[in-house]
Every structure is written in structure tokens, then in C-alpha cells.
Design an enzyme around this catalytic site. Sequence first.
Site, PDB file in Angstrom:
ATOM      1  N   HIS A   1      31.845 113.361   0.507  1.00 23.10           N
ATOM      2  CA  HIS A   1      31.592 113.433  -0.664  1.00 23.10           C
ATOM      3  C   HIS A   1      31.335 114.083  -2.480  1.00 23.10           C
ATOM      4  O   HIS A   1      31.720 115.548  -1.058  1.00 23.10           O
ATOM      5  CB  HIS A   1      29.634 112.820  -1.640  1.00 23.10           C
ATOM      6  CG  HIS A   1      29.038 112.847  -3.305  1.00 23.10           C
ATOM      7  ND1 HIS A   1      30.004 111.978  -4.265  1.00 23.10           N
ATOM      8  CD2 HIS A   1      28.830 113.333  -4.207  1.00 23.10           C
ATOM      9  CE1 HIS A   1      29.600 112.237  -4.835  1.00 23.10           C
ATOM     10  NE2 HIS A   1      28.667 112.667  -5.751  1.00 23.10           N
TER      11      HIS A   1
ATOM     12  N   ASP B   1      24.521 118.023  -1.567  1.00 22.87           N
ATOM     13  CA  ASP B   1      25.264 118.565  -2.382  1.00 22.87           C
ATOM     14  C   ASP B   1      24.626 120.097  -2.850  1.00 22.87           C
ATOM     15  O   ASP B   1      25.347 120.931  -3.092  1.00 22.87           O
ATOM     16  CB  ASP B   1      25.513 117.228  -4.024  1.00 22.87           C
ATOM     17  CG  ASP B   1      26.168 116.209  -2.879  1.00 22.87           C
ATOM     18  OD1 ASP B   1      27.003 115.990  -1.782  1.00 22.87           O
ATOM     19  OD2 ASP B   1      25.680 114.597  -2.898  1.00 22.87           O
TER      20      ASP B   1
ATOM     21  N   GLU C   1       9.567  88.712 -12.381  1.00 21.38           N
ATOM     22  CA  GLU C   1      10.142  87.025 -13.108  1.00 21.38           C
ATOM     23  C   GLU C   1      11.292  89.164 -13.421  1.00 21.38           C
ATOM     24  O   GLU C   1      12.473  88.934 -13.258  1.00 21.38           O
ATOM     25  CB  GLU C   1       9.449  88.089 -14.576  1.00 21.38           C
ATOM     26  CG  GLU C   1       9.226  86.325 -14.708  1.00 21.38           C
ATOM     27  CD  GLU C   1       9.900  85.263 -13.975  1.00 21.38           C
ATOM     28  OE1 GLU C   1      10.902  85.153 -14.112  1.00 21.38           O
ATOM     29  OE2 GLU C   1       9.327  84.278 -13.427  1.00 21.38           O
TER      30      GLU C   1
ATOM     31  N   TYR D   1      21.502 117.265   9.583  1.00 15.22           N
ATOM     32  CA  TYR D   1      20.749 116.146  10.058  1.00 15.22           C
ATOM     33  C   TYR D   1      19.706 115.091   9.759  1.00 15.22           C
ATOM     34  O   TYR D   1      18.875 115.321   9.407  1.00 15.22           O
ATOM     35  CB  TYR D   1      19.901 117.350  11.481  1.00 15.22           C
ATOM     36  CG  TYR D   1      20.030 115.909  12.364  1.00 15.22           C
ATOM     37  CD1 TYR D   1      21.091 114.885  12.878  1.00 15.22           C
ATOM     38  CD2 TYR D   1      18.739 115.115  12.613  1.00 15.22           C
ATOM     39  CE1 TYR D   1      21.110 114.197  14.115  1.00 15.22           C
ATOM     40  CE2 TYR D   1      19.001 114.225  14.170  1.00 15.22           C
ATOM     41  CZ  TYR D   1      20.138 113.652  14.514  1.00 15.22           C
ATOM     42  OH  TYR D   1      19.896 112.726  15.470  1.00 15.22           O
ATOM     43  N   GLY D   2      20.262 115.166   8.061  1.00 10.65           N
ATOM     44  CA  GLY D   2      19.422 113.957   7.362  1.00 10.65           C
ATOM     45  C   GLY D   2      19.691 112.972   6.917  1.00 10.65           C
ATOM     46  O   GLY D   2      20.410 112.024   8.378  1.00 10.65           O
TER      47      GLY D   2
ATOM     48  N   GLN E   1      25.441 122.737  -0.798  1.00  2.72           N
ATOM     49  CA  GLN E   1      26.445 123.330   0.042  1.00  2.72           C
ATOM     50  C   GLN E   1      27.215 124.471  -0.473  1.00  2.72           C
ATOM     51  O   GLN E   1      27.808 124.762   0.145  1.00  2.72           O
ATOM     52  CB  GLN E   1      27.470 121.816  -0.257  1.00  2.72           C
ATOM     53  CG  GLN E   1      27.021 120.296   0.228  1.00  2.72           C
ATOM     54  CD  GLN E   1      28.322 119.644   0.155  1.00  2.72           C
ATOM     55  OE1 GLN E   1      29.576 119.458   0.055  1.00  2.72           O
ATOM     56  NE2 GLN E   1      27.867 118.320   0.703  1.00  2.72           N
TER      57      GLN E   1
END
Length: 329
Positions: free
Chosen positions: A108, A83, A227, A25-26, A86
Site C-alpha cells: 500500500h 501503515d 432486508e 507477520y499479520g 511503518q
Amino acid sequence: MAKLYYDGDADLSVLSGKTVAVMGYGNQGSAQAQNLHDSGIDVVVGLREGGKSWSKAKSDGLKVSAIEDATEKADIIHMLVPDEVQSQVYEASIKPYLSEGKVLGFSHGFNITFGWIKPPEDIDLIMVAPKGPGYMVRQLYKEGFGVPALIAVEQDFSGKAKEIALAMAKAMKFTKPGVLETTFYEETTSDLFGEQVVLCGGVSELIKAGFETLVEKGYQPEIAYFECLHELKLITDLIQQGGMGFMWQMVSNTAEFGGRTRGSRIISAATKAEMKKIWEEIEAGKFAAEWRKESEDGMKFLNEQRAKEKEEQIEVVGRRIRALFQTAR
Ligand code: NAD
Ligand code: MG
């Protein structure tokens, strides 16, 4: 030309009677779980018991379960934990409950592409990957639109994997702008390449080198900040809106002549040769192995870099300028 899929190409009824377990739940998990839920999909959020996200997901009105229970209950298991964790989460809490005919989804393709997760053959393996951060996935949904996304099917056990991926995409409104089909390999390697070479790695180093050069020549750091950092967004907005031609048209002829004559001295043939090497490291799994080691070392390198960069002049000056701007509004 790649084909785009829109609302009319996806059928939400494919998901009726099905439960989707959103693991984590991120950034993405909270956005995707809420979108699916608001579209009438039966969602359960899978989390570590007692973890930080548990009460957050509950107070957002979602059902929450331990990852094991959520996997057992759900037909579609959507992997949205980071990731680098997982494969651990998969081995300990998902694999034992992943029975025949279930669907394993990702945003992903990293863990599948590099073999960190090796799922059984009797499930569907899909990807629904929004091309935007979680807060935009949620924000645009609430506004009635969505971010564009990629879908992919790596394993089609049910014969319906693509329909399921498209339905998930539709439920999150990704089919409003449009969805492109890819493969796990193409998504993973291009995503890593883009973020390393252009988006995150390349851009941050380009900004810093420009800033430092001006400061070393005696310019006020605030001027160098404007800049080399602040104005970058104005330029990339123009390029995103109308391509290079539009950007050149909107800047002065002086800027166009200077840019067209000097740019290729900064990003040169040597730079492109290095890009190719970085792509080869990704393709050979060398980057993945390095990342795994870093994660196993408790993110030692990342933590050092985060602390060090925080004190660099461009960050110190930036914090001061941004704060001043806000009070002036
Ligand atoms: P995140 O770090 O924001 O959230 C991960 C969540 O997973 C945490 O909030 C927690 O609820 C849970 N979690 C963390 N560690 C855990 C553990 N050890 N065990 C169990 N649960 C744990 O992650 P994210 O950025 O949302 O990424 C999730 C996936 O989405 C990744 O595959 C990522 O590549 C993909 N993705 C992210 C973005 C983005 O904008 N951040 C964009 C596209 C795809
Ligand atoms: Mg990306």
C-alpha cells in the site's frame, strides 16, 4: 485500456540468489511470506524480538530475524507492518541498514505518497499490492491460483525495478488472474477513497440507516437485519459477476422499477458533492494528518467507536441470528 500482466510477462529468475525480508507477520505478511517461501524464494521474516508473531512464523517453517538483521541480510525489504507504524519501524530499524541497490517494497503506497517515509535515492521503490485480504492471498495460492494485484515503481535505481515487482507478483501467483500497473499516488488515493466512500464507510452507514428506519417504523429487528444487511451480499455478488445489467435481470421487475426510481434519491447529487470533498481531503493530505494524530493518540476514537458499535442493535441482533443459523446447519 490498461495493460494486464500475466505469468508469461514475469520471470522468477530475477529473484534467484536474492533474499526477501517480509517485515511483519499479520494479515498480509503471513500470507505473502508463506507464498514466496513455497515458491522457492529465500524468505526471512523481520519481527520485533519477543513479539507475538515470532513463534507463529517459526512454527510455519520460516526463518525469523529482528527487523534490523533482516534488513541487513535481505536484497528486497517488503514492508508489511501496519501503515500507521511503518515510519517508526523504518526510521529505527530499516533506514540505518538500507544500503545502495536494495529494494524497498510495499503493499500500500500510503507512507510514500504522504511522505511519512522518505527513502534514499539509491534504492528501488516498488509496490506489489494484492487486491484481496491476506487469508485469500494464501488460500488461493494453495489452490494453485491467486488474487489479482497492482504493481508500481516509484524509483528505479537498478533499472530492474519493474521486473522485480512482476517476479514478486508471479511468486505469489498474482500473475495468474492478472496484474495491473499503477503508481503509488493512484493506488493510495483510490484505495483510501474506495474504502471511505463506498466499501467500508459508505456501505456500513447505508446498511445501518436502512435497518434503523425499519426498526423505528415498528418492524422486527430480525426482519430489518435480513432486508438491509444479509441480502446485500447476494446483490453485490450479482453485480461483481455480471455488472448492473445482470443484477437488474436477476431481481424482480418490481425490485428493478423501485430501485431505478428511488436509488438516486438516496445517493443524490449532494452525496456525490460530499464524495468530492472526501477525495479533496485525501488528496490534500488532510485525512493522512488526521489518521496520524489518531494513531499518536493511541487510537482513542477507534477504540470508542468499536466499543459503542458492538452494543448497537444491528450488531446484537446480527450476532444472535448468525449463531442460530450455524446451529441449524
Ligand atoms: P496487520 O495489522 O495484520 O499485521 C501487521 C503485523 O506487523 C503484525 O502482525 C506484527 O507482526 C507486525 N507489527 C505490528 N506492529 C508492529 C510494530 N510496532 N513494530 C514492528 N512490527 C509490528 O497488517 P496488514 O493488514 O497485514 O497490513 C500490512 C500492509 O498491507 C499495510 O500496508 C496494508 O495497507 C497492506 N494491505 C493490507 C491488506 C489487508 O487485507 N489487510 C490488503 C492490501 C494491502
Ligand atoms: Mg483496498
